[in-house]
Design a protein around this motif. Structure first.
Motif, PDB file in Angstrom:
ATOM      1  N   THR A  53       8.302  -2.388  -3.144  1.00 36.92           N
ATOM      2  CA  THR A  53       9.342  -2.060  -4.106  1.00 36.92           C
ATOM      3  C   THR A  53       8.887  -0.879  -4.961  1.00 36.92           C
ATOM      4  OG1 THR A  53       8.429  -3.538  -5.782  1.00 36.92           O
ATOM      5  CG2 THR A  53      10.014  -4.491  -4.225  1.00 36.92           C
ATOM      6  N   GLU A  54       9.816  -0.358  -5.735  1.00 32.84           N
ATOM      7  CA  GLU A  54       9.464   0.720  -6.661  1.00 32.84           C
ATOM      8  C   GLU A  54       8.403   0.240  -7.652  1.00 32.84           C
ATOM      9  OE1 GLU A  54       9.085   4.233  -8.590  1.00 32.84           O
ATOM     10  OE2 GLU A  54      10.063   3.833  -6.664  1.00 32.84           O
ATOM     11  N   ALA A  55       8.497  -1.033  -8.057  1.00 34.76           N
ATOM     12  CA  ALA A  55       7.491  -1.586  -8.975  1.00 34.76           C
ATOM     13  C   ALA A  55       6.112  -1.636  -8.315  1.00 34.76           C
ATOM     14  CB  ALA A  55       7.914  -2.985  -9.426  1.00 34.76           C
ATOM     15  N   ASP A  56       6.078  -1.968  -7.012  1.00 29.26           N
ATOM     16  CA  ASP A  56       4.800  -1.985  -6.287  1.00 29.26           C
ATOM     17  C   ASP A  56       4.174  -0.595  -6.272  1.00 29.26           C
ATOM     18  OD1 ASP A  56       5.005  -4.708  -5.600  1.00 29.26           O
ATOM     19  OD2 ASP A  56       6.150  -4.230  -3.785  1.00 29.26           O
ATOM     20  N   VAL A  57       4.976   0.405  -5.940  1.00 31.09           N
ATOM     21  CA  VAL A  57       4.463   1.780  -5.857  1.00 31.09           C
ATOM     22  C   VAL A  57       3.941   2.228  -7.216  1.00 31.09           C
ATOM     23  CG1 VAL A  57       5.072   4.189  -5.416  1.00 31.09           C
ATOM     24  CG2 VAL A  57       5.952   2.378  -3.915  1.00 31.09           C
ATOM     25  N   GLU A  87       5.507  13.359  -5.046  1.00 31.75           N
ATOM     26  CA  GLU A  87       5.939  14.204  -3.927  1.00 31.75           C
ATOM     27  C   GLU A  87       4.918  14.225  -2.784  1.00 31.75           C
ATOM     28  OE1 GLU A  87       4.750  17.144  -7.321  1.00 31.75           O
ATOM     29  OE2 GLU A  87       5.612  15.118  -7.104  1.00 31.75           O
ATOM     30  N   ASP A  88       3.718  13.732  -3.028  1.00 33.95           N
ATOM     31  CA  ASP A  88       2.704  13.682  -1.978  1.00 33.95           C
ATOM     32  C   ASP A  88       2.701  12.351  -1.231  1.00 33.95           C
ATOM     33  OD1 ASP A  88       1.658  16.248  -2.251  1.00 33.95           O
ATOM     34  OD2 ASP A  88       0.349  15.656  -3.907  1.00 33.95           O
ATOM     35  N   LEU A  89       3.578  11.443  -1.621  1.00 30.83           N
ATOM     36  CA  LEU A  89       3.649  10.139  -0.958  1.00 30.83           C
ATOM     37  C   LEU A  89       4.327  10.303   0.404  1.00 30.83           C
ATOM     38  CD1 LEU A  89       4.515   6.835  -2.769  1.00 30.83           C
ATOM     39  CD2 LEU A  89       5.320   7.244  -0.452  1.00 30.83           C
ATOM     40  N   THR A  90       3.652   9.907   1.480  1.00 33.00           N
ATOM     41  CA  THR A  90       4.218  10.037   2.822  1.00 33.00           C
ATOM     42  C   THR A  90       4.726   8.719   3.389  1.00 33.00           C
ATOM     43  OG1 THR A  90       2.057   9.705   3.897  1.00 33.00           O
ATOM     44  CG2 THR A  90       2.684  11.975   3.348  1.00 33.00           C
ATOM     45  N   TYR A  91       4.203   7.595   2.894  1.00 34.62           N
ATOM     46  CA  TYR A  91       4.550   6.312   3.507  1.00 34.62           C
ATOM     47  C   TYR A  91       4.138   5.200   2.563  1.00 34.62           C
ATOM     48  CZ  TYR A  91       4.635   2.630   7.166  1.00 34.62           C
ATOM     49  OH  TYR A  91       4.909   1.509   7.914  1.00 34.62           O
ATOM     50  N   SER A  92       4.877   4.114   2.569  1.00 38.74           N
ATOM     51  CA  SER A  92       4.471   2.902   1.864  1.00 38.74           C
ATOM     52  C   SER A  92       4.795   1.713   2.763  1.00 38.74           C
ATOM     53  CB  SER A  92       5.193   2.781   0.518  1.00 38.74           C
ATOM     54  OG  SER A  92       6.601   2.722   0.696  1.00 38.74           O
ATOM     55  N   ASP A 133      -6.673  11.404   7.656  1.00 37.08           N
ATOM     56  CA  ASP A 133      -6.509  12.690   6.963  1.00 37.08           C
ATOM     57  C   ASP A 133      -5.641  12.573   5.718  1.00 37.08           C
ATOM     58  OD1 ASP A 133      -7.962  13.912   9.082  1.00 37.08           O
ATOM     59  OD2 ASP A 133      -6.107  14.047  10.247  1.00 37.08           O
ATOM     60  N   HIS A 134      -5.382  11.363   5.278  1.00 36.42           N
ATOM     61  CA  HIS A 134      -4.586  11.115   4.082  1.00 36.42           C
ATOM     62  C   HIS A 134      -5.383  10.219   3.138  1.00 36.42           C
ATOM     63  CE1 HIS A 134      -1.449  12.878   6.458  1.00 36.42           C
ATOM     64  NE2 HIS A 134      -0.528  12.682   5.537  1.00 36.42           N
ATOM     65  N   LEU A 135      -4.708   9.691   2.126  1.00 36.42           N
ATOM     66  CA  LEU A 135      -5.340   8.791   1.171  1.00 36.42           C
ATOM     67  C   LEU A 135      -4.531   7.502   1.130  1.00 36.42           C
ATOM     68  CD1 LEU A 135      -7.742   8.899  -0.823  1.00 36.42           C
ATOM     69  CD2 LEU A 135      -6.073   9.460  -2.608  1.00 36.42           C
ATOM     70  N   LEU A 136      -5.191   6.394   1.404  1.00 30.58           N
ATOM     71  CA  LEU A 136      -4.560   5.073   1.388  1.00 30.58           C
ATOM     72  C   LEU A 136      -4.891   4.393   0.068  1.00 30.58           C
ATOM     73  CD1 LEU A 136      -3.095   2.766   2.996  1.00 30.58           C
ATOM     74  CD2 LEU A 136      -5.371   2.041   3.736  1.00 30.58           C
ATOM     75  N   LEU A 137      -3.866   3.950  -0.651  1.00 27.00           N
ATOM     76  CA  LEU A 137      -4.038   3.315  -1.954  1.00 27.00           C
ATOM     77  C   LEU A 137      -3.478   1.902  -1.937  1.00 27.00           C
ATOM     78  CD1 LEU A 137      -2.735   6.204  -4.284  1.00 27.00           C
ATOM     79  CD2 LEU A 137      -5.083   5.814  -3.535  1.00 27.00           C
ATOM     80  N   HIS A 178       0.848  -1.190   0.000  1.00 24.99           N
ATOM     81  CA  HIS A 178       0.000   0.000   0.000  1.00 24.99           C
ATOM     82  C   HIS A 178       0.887   1.244   0.000  1.00 24.99           C
ATOM     83  CE1 HIS A 178      -2.606  -3.083   1.860  1.00 24.99           C
ATOM     84  NE2 HIS A 178      -3.640  -2.359   1.457  1.00 24.99           N
ATOM     85  N   VAL A 179       0.311   2.364  -0.429  1.00 26.73           N
ATOM     86  CA  VAL A 179       0.973   3.651  -0.275  1.00 26.73           C
ATOM     87  C   VAL A 179      -0.001   4.623   0.376  1.00 26.73           C
ATOM     88  CG1 VAL A 179       2.468   3.269  -2.271  1.00 26.73           C
ATOM     89  CG2 VAL A 179       0.332   4.529  -2.563  1.00 26.73           C
ATOM     90  N   VAL A 180       0.562   5.612   1.060  1.00 21.00           N
ATOM     91  CA  VAL A 180      -0.225   6.658   1.705  1.00 21.00           C
ATOM     92  C   VAL A 180       0.165   7.997   1.088  1.00 21.00           C
ATOM     93  CG1 VAL A 180      -0.851   7.754   3.893  1.00 21.00           C
ATOM     94  CG2 VAL A 180      -0.278   5.313   3.846  1.00 21.00           C
TER      95      VAL A 180
END
Length: 519
Positions: free
Chosen positions: A309-313, A332-337, A288-292, A258-260
């Motif tokens: 991995t970078e491929a996952d993101v 640039e809006d990615l805060t966490y994966s 308050d964020h978006l979970l993908l 997942h990414v946030v």
């Protein structure tokens, strides 16, 4: 900063108790399944201990999609019974067990020209889905593109023909895990995290306990028990081979990443995005964020090394881009994966098509191993395992233990709205909280938020925000240290607070948290 009062036993005291007391049941693994069985067993009056090599819910159990749901996609395969069972547990969690932690959330399924599903099919599906939930979250239906866009402002509208809408629930999985551990301890269980099993105790050929090493100070100790439950998730076969070096593999693993992202504007609903005929991806407003996410790929490496991995993101952002505007998907809006591992029954074929069911095996030494589960049905799975333990041939724990368990709520049961309002309108102006902080504490602790308020009254510095960009405050760190078994910086920033998911666990923050933990 001061220590809170009425602290539970220290690690040394807990280790001494684990070494001294003969237990009915030793649970190895403090994830979804381990915490549930421990809670159920303690409620049933058993002497139960639980240990985990890392933190409670420190691996896959805190790497979920944060959903408590019936499983809309299971209707695609005709598994109506499973969806109905999931809905029953979801209603219990949202209604009786944890309404302070489990929140309703509307989902929109966009229907694009040339997409894998048509409006008639999805409309019928979401109506059946809501019927199976006894319409507790409203009636599933088809809405117009304009109505969908009003709920999800970042929704792509080019080619959008309509959308289906239905209701489900979400949670912060780490907080639910901590509250479940606390409920188990309140019922009489003894628990210890960061305690690694290095060997199994045996009486003859029978497993009767475990030898452990404290990962924090290297201390070694042992635990004796009539029965041992292996609930170590992705490591379940590793422990089975401790019991029997010839044990055949019982599971296979699938990685879910997942990414946030920072969210640019409020969303009133989440998105369920059809990727093909069977797969969906989610875009969920959370903290308050978006979970993908998520991905679903075979994983054959060391479970301890799983990471996105970078491929996952790239895959997650690309799949979200089926329905979400690119302006909301900037790197640039990615805060966490993060990534976790689904534990699936052994077999062949694509893991995405494998059945999501619990695997129960019993080894040559009598150890019961359990793997596979989901947060929505974690109480139900705990009851099933407890019932199995109660009826093991030759070594039963008792008759029908699971049948006598009441529907006990998790600690902190209260209306988050009422708790937040009380924190915000405290009569003493010096004790009033910022509304955002009050809402944050109320929705993550329920009535336990008043314990944190008392810490702040004793030491006003604890009411300060840890980072100006988020609502977490220093009282949470002290409370995590003294009442929630937090022993490392990651325990605090990843699982007792929301600092990491918001991208706020800076080196300075981590250093200051470490200072509180050792203070």
């Amino acid at each position: 900063m001061t220590k809170s009062t009425a602290a539970p036993a220290t690690r040394a005291e807990t280790r001494a108790e684990l070494s001294r007391v003969p237990y009915d049941l030793l649970v190895i693994g403090g994830g979804i399944l381990g915490t549930s069985v421990t809670w159920m067993a303690a409620q049933a009056g058993l002497r139960v201990a639980m240990v985990d090599a890392g933190d409670f819910a420190g691996a896959t159990s805190s790497a979920s999609s944060k959903l408590v749901h019936g499983g809309l996609r299971y209707l695609q395969t005709g598994n109506v019974k499973l969806v109905a069972e999931n809905h029953r547990e979801r209603r219990a969690l949202a209604g009786e067990i944890a309404p302070h932690l489990v929140k309703p959330l509307t989902f929109v399924v966009p229907i694009y020209r040339g997409g894998p599903h048509g409006a008639a099919k999805l409309g019928a599906g979401v109506f059946l889905y809501s019927a199976l939930s006894v319409f507790g979250d409203g009636v599933g239906k088809v809405i117009t593109p304009q109505q969908a866009h009003a709920r999800v402002p970042a929704l792509k509208t080019d080619g959008l023909r309509a959308a289906a809408v239905y209701g489900d629930h979400q949670m912060n999985d780490s907080r639910v895990a901590v509250m479940t551990v606390r409920a188990a301890v309140d019922a009489g269980a003894t628990v210890l995290n960061h305690a690694e099993v290095v060997g199994l105790r045996k009486t003859g050929a029978t497993v009767t306990g475990a030898e452990l090493r404290d990962r924090l100070d290297g201390g070694e100790f042992g635990v004796s028990a009539r029965l041992v439950l292996n609930a170590t998730g992705p490591w379940v076969d590793h422990l089975r081979r401790m019991e029997d070096p010839a044990a055949e593999p019982s599971i296979r693993l699938s990685k879910g990443a997942h990414v946030v992202m920072r969210r640019h504007e409020p969303w009133k609903a989440a998105l369920t995005i059809p990727i093909d005929k069977y797969r969906v991806s989610f875009a969920i407003p959370w903290e308050d964020h978006l979970l993908l996410g998520t991905t679903d790929e075979t994983y054959e490496g060391d479970p301890a090394d799983v990471r996105p991995t970078e491929a996952d993101v790239t895959q997650i952002l690309d799949e979200a881009g089926h329905a979400v505007l690119g302006s909301q998907l900037r790197r640039e809006d990615l805060t966490y994966s993060f990534a976790g591992l689904r534990v699936l029954p052994g077999g062949t074929g694509r893991v995405a098509a494998a059945k999501r069911e619990t695997v129960l095996t019993r080894g040559t030494g009598g150890m019961l191993s359990v793997a596979g589960g989901k947060w929505t049905t974690y109480r139900h799975i705990g009851r099933v395992v407890l019932d199995t333990l109660a009826h093991l041939p030759g070594r039963p724990l008792g008759d029908d233990l699971a049948d006598i368990l009441p529907a006990v709520p998790l600690p902190g049961l209260a209306s988050p709205d009422a708790v937040a309002m009380r924190l915000w309108t405290e009569r003493d102006p010096g004790a009033r909280m910022d509304p955002l902080v009050a809402r944050h504490l109320a929705s993550h602790y329920g009535s336990i938020a008043f314990d944190l308020a008392r810490l702040i009254r004793d030491d006003p510095a604890l009411g300060e925000r840890i980072h100006p960009g988020g609502p977490d405050i220093w009282a949470q760190v002290v409370y995590a240290r003294d009442r929630e078994w937090a022993a490392t910086v990651d325990d605090v920033v990843r699982r007792r607070t929301t600092l990491t998911v918001r991208g706020l666990d800076t080196p300075d923050v981590r250093e200051r948290v470490a200072g509180v933990l050792t203070g």
